[in-house]
Design a protein around this motif. Structure first.
Motif: not given
Length: 300
Positions: A39-51, A79-86
């Motif tokens: 699973i994503l760590n806190s740093i990458n989770l924050h980046r995803w929240e920003q994006k 391809h299938f990935n979580a970012f595009d799904a979100l």
């Protein structure tokens, strides 16, 4: 579900395992690969929240996990990935499912915190997968390109349907895997889960992308995307895609005589037929196995 692949079956089908420790197979011009990461760590989770411009993400986001199907001659990449799904979840922006008042307190992150569920906390997504013509270093291609450097593909509505009965026939499974993209237990109020499964046989590949939601005592929702590609023609290939959305409330299920206990709704496959179809769409993607003349590319 662990599948032990027979090397003789792989060879007989003209397939081979992907090199360099990658998980997947190469068959009839397709490279089919699954990648499972933590699973994503806190740093990458924050980046995803920003994006994504949100402060809400599922409890477990497997942001680097994916399933990739790449056809070398046509350069088609599915391809299938979580970012595009979100991204799909954020764009659809469904109203929040009403939670029983007695259960709302579970969503608090701090004692005595006021709970305001003003977003779709179920992370329901209309996502059916991502696809493109992967041009990588090449510069010129007819059609609109995405930020990843690819050309969008066009799915056409179709009357053809995937023959699930034929898929049940006995045929060696050359590769199988399931990838979890994200999961949330809805503060112990149920489950929200997005997964993708793939199965490769000598005659075809088949996959199921499934979003499964159960809000205990309130709602059950199932969104399935199935894709099927037969290894038939060397001149062209086609992919069938079926998207089906089902859902029902616990109240409606109970009125039909089905159990009202949430424990009875743990397996979406078993209960799918209890849920009425809200939306169904069948589509087809026709792809020439080789890039058309006049679309030659040069490296930059």
């Amino acid at each position: 579900m662990d599948i032990e692949v027979d090397e003789n079956e792989l060879k007989a089908a003209g397939a081979e395992v992907l090199p360099d420790g990658r998980r997947g197979v190469r068959i009839h011009g397709w490279e089919i690969e699954s990648r499972k990461r933590p699973i994503l760590n806190s740093i990458n989770l924050h980046r995803w929240e920003q994006k994504l411009q949100t402060t809400h993400l599922p409890e477990m986001v497997f942001g680097e996990s994916c399933l990739v199907l790449y056809h070398a001659n046509s350069r088609v990449k599915i391809h299938f990935n979580a970012f595009d799904a979100l991204i799909g979840w954020k764009q659809e922006a469904l109203p929040p499912v009403e939670v029983p008042a007695a259960a709302k307190w579970k969503f608090r992150s701090k004692p005595f915190q006021q709970v305001i569920l003003d977003y779709d906390y179920t992370f329901t997504t209309p996502y059916c997968g991502s696809e493109m013509i992967d041009i990588n270093l090449e510069k010129h291609l007819m059609g609109a390109t995405s930020e990843e450097g690819g050309c969008c593909l066009h799915w056409e509505d179709s009357d053809e349907q995937i023959d699930l009965v034929a898929l049940a026939n006995k045929e060696p499974i050359l590769f199988y895997d399931e990838v979890v993209l994200y999961e949330d237990e809805l503060a112990d109020n149920g489950v929200s889960l997005l997964t993708v499964k793939v199965r490769v046989m000598p005659s075809c590949w088949f996959l199921l992308l499934r979003f499964w939601l159960r809000v205990d005592g309130v709602l059950v929702r199932l969104r399935d995307t199935r894709m099927y590609c037969a290894f038939e023609s060397k001149a062209s290939l086609s992919i069938l895609r079926e998207c089906c959305c089902r859902e029902n409330s616990f109240q409606a299920l109970s009125a039909k005589g089905y159990p009202s206990d949430s424990a009875a709704y743990g397996d979406p496959t078993l209960i799918s037929q209890r849920l009425p179809v809200i939306k169904h769409k069948a589509q087809k993607l026709n792809i020439p196995c080789k890039i058309r003349q006049g679309m030659n590319f040069r490296k930059a």
